[in-house]
Scaffold this active site. Sequence first.
Site, short mmCIF file in Angstrom:
data_model
loop_
_atom_site.label_atom_id
_atom_site.label_comp_id
_atom_site.label_asym_id
_atom_site.label_seq_id
_atom_site.Cartn_x
_atom_site.Cartn_y
_atom_site.Cartn_z
CB SER A 47 -0.95 0.01 1.20
OG SER A 47 -2.02 -0.87 0.97
CE LYS A 86 -4.77 1.68 -0.26
NZ LYS A 86 -4.05 0.42 -0.05
CB SER A 131 -3.94 1.52 4.18
OG SER A 131 -3.12 1.14 3.11
#
Length: 266
Positions: free
Chosen positions: A46, A49, A103
């Site tokens: 993640s 992101k 997240s």
Amino acid sequence: MFAFAGGAFAQSGGLNLRSQAALILDTQHGRILYTKNPDTVMPIASITKLMTAIVVLDAKLPLGEEIMIEAADIDVLKNTRSRLRVGASLTRQELLRLALMSSENRAAAALGRAYPGGIRAFVVAMNDKAFELGMGNSYFVDSTGLNRANVSTARDLAKLVDAAEDYHIIREFSTTTAHAVEFEDDDRSLRFTNSNRLVHSGSWNIGISKTGFLSEAGRCLVMEAKISGRPVIIVLLDSAGKNTRIGDANRIKKWMETGLTRKVRG
């Protein structure tokens, strides 16, 4: 964008990190204080992101636009859970906040899907941005980081964090400790918290934060923080234990506060 200067080696000055790859950068001077496998290409989960947020903000899409969570946003790759129901609508701004702060995978998936041209165009924009930032060992395939084919290196991710620092929304949302989301369609509210518990600590001064986890990537953490008044970027990749990345971050903080960085030779 900074230029790297100098160098360091794993365990320099008594610092022994347990993450498989790591980098500490003094952003004020563009000087690397510590590296460990900085050019090893590995899944980043993640941490992806951060790039998702940059691409959305660069496109200058309306942050107040409502985006509905669709079935296409459900994670069928890792079957991760989400509290964002299919059919719920949130603004692009709220989706950005949840993607960066907690997240949230469906939030990140919806951001990519709602991009002009859809997720394919979004992924192209992610890789174009990586090229622009000089992230030559990075490659993106989705907006969530759930696919292990999202890869980078500690050195490249330092460049990504440095670029993200130019966006006040990323700085704000990635370090928000908690946030309640209101759903007008069914009059309910959900509270989300930051996935990095260090942002809750009064002993840390964190400007940017992003965590990541996949079985293939281990536990990852990137941050921009001030330690003893010194701005640094910290990248920690592939930490095996649940608390290893937090332990490594605290080891770095102690290392800098006790002046051991002076032993690092550039």
